[in-house]
Design an enzyme around this catalytic site. Structure first.
Site, short mmCIF file in Angstrom:
data_model
loop_
_atom_site.label_atom_id
_atom_site.label_comp_id
_atom_site.label_asym_id
_atom_site.label_seq_id
_atom_site.Cartn_x
_atom_site.Cartn_y
_atom_site.Cartn_z
N GLU A 6 -18.45 -16.60 -6.97
CA GLU A 6 -19.81 -16.10 -7.19
C GLU A 6 -20.35 -16.44 -8.57
O GLU A 6 -21.57 -16.49 -8.76
CB GLU A 6 -19.83 -14.57 -7.03
N ARG B 14 -0.65 -17.38 -9.18
CA ARG B 14 0.15 -17.75 -8.02
C ARG B 14 0.04 -19.24 -7.75
O ARG B 14 -1.02 -19.83 -7.92
CB ARG B 14 -0.30 -16.95 -6.80
N GLU C 2 -16.75 -5.82 0.04
CA GLU C 2 -15.63 -5.27 0.78
C GLU C 2 -15.75 -3.76 0.96
O GLU C 2 -15.27 -3.20 1.95
CB GLU C 2 -14.31 -5.60 0.06
N HIS D 207 -7.01 -11.64 2.71
CA HIS D 207 -8.42 -11.60 2.30
C HIS D 207 -9.33 -11.47 3.52
O HIS D 207 -10.51 -11.86 3.46
CB HIS D 207 -8.82 -12.84 1.50
N GLY E 229 -6.87 -13.95 -6.79
CA GLY E 229 -6.29 -14.51 -5.58
C GLY E 229 -7.34 -15.38 -4.91
O GLY E 229 -8.54 -15.09 -4.99
N ARG F 41 -7.92 -0.45 0.84
CA ARG F 41 -7.63 -1.83 1.21
C ARG F 41 -6.12 -2.05 1.07
O ARG F 41 -5.55 -1.88 0.01
CB ARG F 41 -8.36 -2.81 0.30
N ASN G 61 -9.77 -0.25 -3.75
CA ASN G 61 -9.42 -1.67 -3.58
C ASN G 61 -8.59 -2.09 -4.79
O ASN G 61 -9.12 -2.32 -5.87
CB ASN G 61 -10.69 -2.52 -3.46
#
Length: 383
Positions: free
Chosen positions: A308, A218, A359, A157, A189, A67, A8
């Site tokens: 989180e 971003r 993920e 995502h 992100g 990913r 990932n």
């Protein structure tokens, strides 16, 4: 069956996991996480892979699950990565310049390291949003351009949003028909998604991973006219604009200090305070919009490094939302750092959860499904 190696590559980090997939449940047996740093001393992906696997001492994986952030209109489900798939991922790189190119580096490094007998599987962030309703996926641009160039909202995502929604379904304490979920994946992100009955109906990211929420570097949503103004007034080329929007904006640009939320929350500078306030306000606007899209919510979920681990950000996003039935339990919220916890205090309103995003399990299970589905077909074609 040997574990699946999951790779990932995010905009700011690289995560590798060895995941054992079995009928009784999947289990991560080894993990590696590091910041992505471009420096002369940083090992190349193949060398980094060799060091990690030597430390793990787990042998050769059954497959490698990568990913891939942008799969476009053609790569709409997980699949084996062959030359054609690799070429399409590369073709889409200009739309995800922080993600697709380094992901390809790792695909090639793994192929070189393990050889052709270890399958490489692509698991696409955009795949979860393939069925996005037309009204949510469509830009108000000339139809001829849309059809010729595929100008639509793809969403990103998806692996993370799907993992959060599935986890909530497994732990939710409300009635079985509670199906309206708003999820926030907040990290380097950031994105939000509105999901009904396990299917996404809207999401904040669009044609590229630039749209939507304020992120570490971003910009998120901007007036297109602003970009035209910069091009004319500052003589900015498309390449310069791309660098500005992807690497110099967001929290970093707003604060002039850092894109790291931890640094900004610890700072007493006005620029840091303003950056955090804009970040939370943008997320709050999307929350309100998705409450309208879904007609309310049964759950609001927070995942990702910020989602989180930053109770203050969750509190800012959800402040004064009694009108929507949302009331945080401040003590529970502040205690929920890096762990799964329900953090609301009002029965009958939306449940609010901090949900660590897994993920890797999703990637590994997708890879095993692809091997079962596609390897026999490939074998028949090759005989």
């Amino acid at each position: 069956m040997p574990p699946v190696l999951t790779v990932n590559v995010g905009s700011s980090s690289i995560r590798l996991n060895a995941v054992s997939v079995a009928a009784g449940g999947s289990k991560t047996v080894a993990t590696f996480h590091a910041a992505r740093v471009s420096a002369p001393t940083t090992p190349a992906p193949r060398d980094q892979l060799a060091l990690i696997l030597a430390a793990w001492n787990l042998g050769t994986p059954s497959a490698v699950a990568h990913r891939i952030v942008h799969g476009g209109s053609k790569l709409v489900r997980s699949c084996l990565i062959d030359q054609a798939v690799e070429a399409e991922i590369e073709r889409l790189s200009p739309l995800a310049p922080l993600h697709n190119p380094p992901a390809l580096e790792w695909v090639r490094a793994c192929r070189d390291f393990f050889g052709p007998n270890v399958p490489q599987v692509g698991v696409f962030d955009t795949a979860f949003f393939v069925g996005l309703p037309e009204v949510a996926a469509t830009y108000a641009l000339p139809l001829s351009l849309d059809r010729r160039l595929g100008l639509k909202r793809y969403g990103f995502h998806g692996i993370a949003h799907q993992a959060m929604e599935r986890r909530w379904r497994a732990i939710e304490t409300r009635r079985a028909e509670a199906t309206r979920v708003i999820s926030f994946h907040l990290g380097a992100g950031c994105s939000a998604a509105a999901v009904r009955e396990g299917r996404p109906v809207d999401t904040s990211m669009g044609f590229s991973p630039l749209e939507g929420l304020v992120m570490a570097t971003r910009s998120g949503d901007l007036d297109p006219g602003l970009l035209l103004y910069l091009a004319r007034a500052e003589g900015m080329t498309p390449e310069r604009l791309e660098g500005l929007l992807n690497e110099e904006s967001g929290l970093l640009g707003l604060s002039g200090m850092s894109g790291d939320m931890r640094v900004l929350l610890d700072s007493d500078r006005e620029e840091a305070r303003r950056a955090v306030a804009v970040y939370a306000y943008r997320a709050r606007k999307y929350l309100g919009g998705y409450l309208a899209v879904l007609g309310g919510a049964d759950a609001i979920l927070f995942g990702g490094g910020v989602g989180e681990n930053a109770p203050a950000i969750r509190e800012m996003i959800l402040a004064d939302m009694d009108w929507a039935g949302v009331t945080l339990d401040r003590a529970k919220n502040r205690a929920a750092v890096g762990r799964e916890a329900r953090i609301d205090s009002r029965s009958g309103g939306p449940e609010v959860w901090a949900v660590p995003v897994d993920e890797a399990t999703n990637q590994a299970e997708e890879a095993v499904a692809v091997l079962a589905r596609d390897l026999p077909k490939r074998g028949k074609r090759e005989t």
